[in-house]
Design an enzyme around this catalytic site. Structure first.
Site, PDB file in Angstrom:
ATOM      1  N   CYS A  50       1.154  -1.333  -0.189  1.00  0.00           N
ATOM      2  CA  CYS A  50      -0.064   0.090  -0.055  1.00  0.00           C
ATOM      3  C   CYS A  50       0.942   1.028  -0.429  1.00  0.00           C
ATOM      4  O   CYS A  50       0.956   1.655  -0.700  1.00  0.00           O
ATOM      5  CB  CYS A  50      -0.647   0.339   1.108  1.00  0.00           C
ATOM      6  SG  CYS A  50      -2.315   1.117   1.269  1.00  0.00           S
ATOM      7  N   CYS A  51       1.766   0.979   0.816  1.00  0.00           N
ATOM      8  CA  CYS A  51       2.629   2.628   1.080  1.00  0.00           C
ATOM      9  C   CYS A  51       3.605   2.400   0.115  1.00  0.00           C
ATOM     10  O   CYS A  51       3.590   3.484  -0.671  1.00  0.00           O
ATOM     11  CB  CYS A  51       3.655   2.198   2.228  1.00  0.00           C
ATOM     12  SG  CYS A  51       2.863   2.402   3.431  1.00  0.00           S
ATOM     13  N   CYS A 100      -0.612   8.744   7.270  1.00  0.00           N
ATOM     14  CA  CYS A 100      -1.910   8.747   6.299  1.00  0.00           C
ATOM     15  C   CYS A 100      -3.224   8.403   7.773  1.00  0.00           C
ATOM     16  O   CYS A 100      -2.849   7.384   8.794  1.00  0.00           O
ATOM     17  CB  CYS A 100      -1.986   6.929   5.259  1.00  0.00           C
ATOM     18  SG  CYS A 100      -1.976   7.637   4.196  1.00  0.00           S
ATOM     19  N   CYS A 142      -3.496   4.446   9.313  1.00  0.00           N
ATOM     20  CA  CYS A 142      -1.994   3.955   9.689  1.00  0.00           C
ATOM     21  C   CYS A 142      -1.042   5.568  10.576  1.00  0.00           C
ATOM     22  O   CYS A 142      -0.336   4.817  11.472  1.00  0.00           O
ATOM     23  CB  CYS A 142      -0.869   4.186   8.901  1.00  0.00           C
ATOM     24  SG  CYS A 142      -2.466   3.306   7.047  1.00  0.00           S
ATOM     25  N   CYS A 186       7.894   4.013   5.430  1.00  0.00           N
ATOM     26  CA  CYS A 186       7.288   3.160   4.214  1.00  0.00           C
ATOM     27  C   CYS A 186       7.924   3.399   2.811  1.00  0.00           C
ATOM     28  O   CYS A 186       7.151   3.099   2.289  1.00  0.00           O
ATOM     29  CB  CYS A 186       5.832   4.958   4.221  1.00  0.00           C
ATOM     30  SG  CYS A 186       7.050   5.963   3.564  1.00  0.00           S
TER      31      CYS A 186
HETATM   32 FE1  SF4 Z   1      -1.318   2.668   3.168  1.00  0.00          FE
HETATM   33 FE2  SF4 Z   1      -1.297   3.732   5.682  1.00  0.00          FE
HETATM   34 FE3  SF4 Z   1       0.946   3.476   3.705  1.00  0.00          FE
HETATM   35 FE4  SF4 Z   1      -0.396   5.335   3.945  1.00  0.00          FE
HETATM   36  S1  SF4 Z   1       0.824   4.610   5.586  1.00  0.00           S
HETATM   37  S2  SF4 Z   1      -0.135   4.161   1.810  1.00  0.00           S
HETATM   38  S3  SF4 Z   1      -3.074   4.341   4.395  1.00  0.00           S
HETATM   39  S4  SF4 Z   1       0.020   1.413   4.488  1.00  0.00           S
END
Ligand code: SF4
Length: 242
Positions: free
Chosen positions: A125-126, A208, A211, A236
């Site tokens: 996701c990151c 985010c 998170c 991240c």
């Molecule tokens: Fe995804 Fe969380 Fe990374 Fe944001 S902080 S990009 S929502 S995993």
């Protein structure tokens, strides 16, 4: 609790003198790298450190370009600060978003909040929401500036003011690498710099929304980021060497 973070900062004369020296060094460094590198970019995530750099760029009229990564999951408070900063300093802040098709597929296959399921899914996701947009933002640019500090986390202890970013193949400038948290807040107070209102609610580090959580007294300043993971994993992918 909604006590303002800024009200808890007591700036002594000695601290004010120290901040004046650090501010002059910060501006000198920003000036120097803006002359050295073609098209240097400031990557702002609108944390307290980033707000110091926004102010320094504006106050010194350095004309350094600024971008931000809008992951699509940022807190509303961060969006409000982006708009307020853009208006206050009358400087365009270019937003970079995740690739639409890639994030659509990830969510379709894994669900909205798959980052809680495993480290692999979180990193994926990151990568989609942060790392790939950063690569796009830096493509063809000369160098980039961050608001990172070495005392922020276990993963940042060896941070230098200047280092080669192997991932993006360019110099990365971290002007606040040696600043302490108290320096950042003293600068903000002395210069009346705007900051994310989540800092008033015990969010020392903000990413985010799903998170990031508030921290308790005595907890590490990055404890609220990916709180379900081990400290050595709390990055991240934007600032990993190699
Ligand atoms: Fe995804 Fe969380 Fe990374 Fe944001 S902080 S990009 S929502 S995993």
């Amino acid at each position: 609790m909604t006590d303002k973070k800024i009200d808890s900062i007591n700036v002594t004369d000695e601290m004010a003198k120290s901040i004046a020296v650090k501010s002059a060094e910060l501006v000198a460094l920003l000036k120097s790298v803006s002359h050295e590198f073609h098209d240097i970019q400031f990557a702002s995530s609108f944390g307290a450190e980033d707000m110091v750099i926004h102010h320094a760029i504006h106050a010194s009229n350095l004309g350094i370009e600024i971008f931000t990564l809008d992951t699509g999951r940022l807190p509303e408070e961060t969006h409000q600060l982006i708009d307020a900063t853009q208006k206050l300093y009358r400087q365009t802040i270019v937003p970079f978003y995740p690739d639409t098709k890639t994030i659509e597929l990830y969510v379709k296959e894994n669900g909205m909040d798959a980052f809680y399921d495993s480290l692999e899914m979180r990193k994926k996701c990151c990568h989609i929401r942060r790392v790939e947009p950063l690569k796009r933002a830096l493509k063809g640019k000369g160098a980039w500036i961050t608001g990172m500090r070495s005392e922020q986390s276990a993963t940042r202890q060896a941070l230098s003011i200047r280092e080669f970013d192997e991932g993006n193949l360019m110099e990365k400038i971290n002007p606040l690498a040696a600043w302490k948290e108290v320096d950042v807040w003293a600068y903000i107070k002395l210069n009346q710099v705007p900051y994310n209102t989540l800092h008033d609610k015990f969010y020392p580090s903000i990413g985010c929304a799903p998170c990031t959580r508030a921290v308790s007294a005595g907890e590490d300043i990055r404890a609220g980021r990916w709180w379900w993971e081990n400290p050595e994993n709390k990055e991240c992918g934007l600032h990993i060497k190699g």
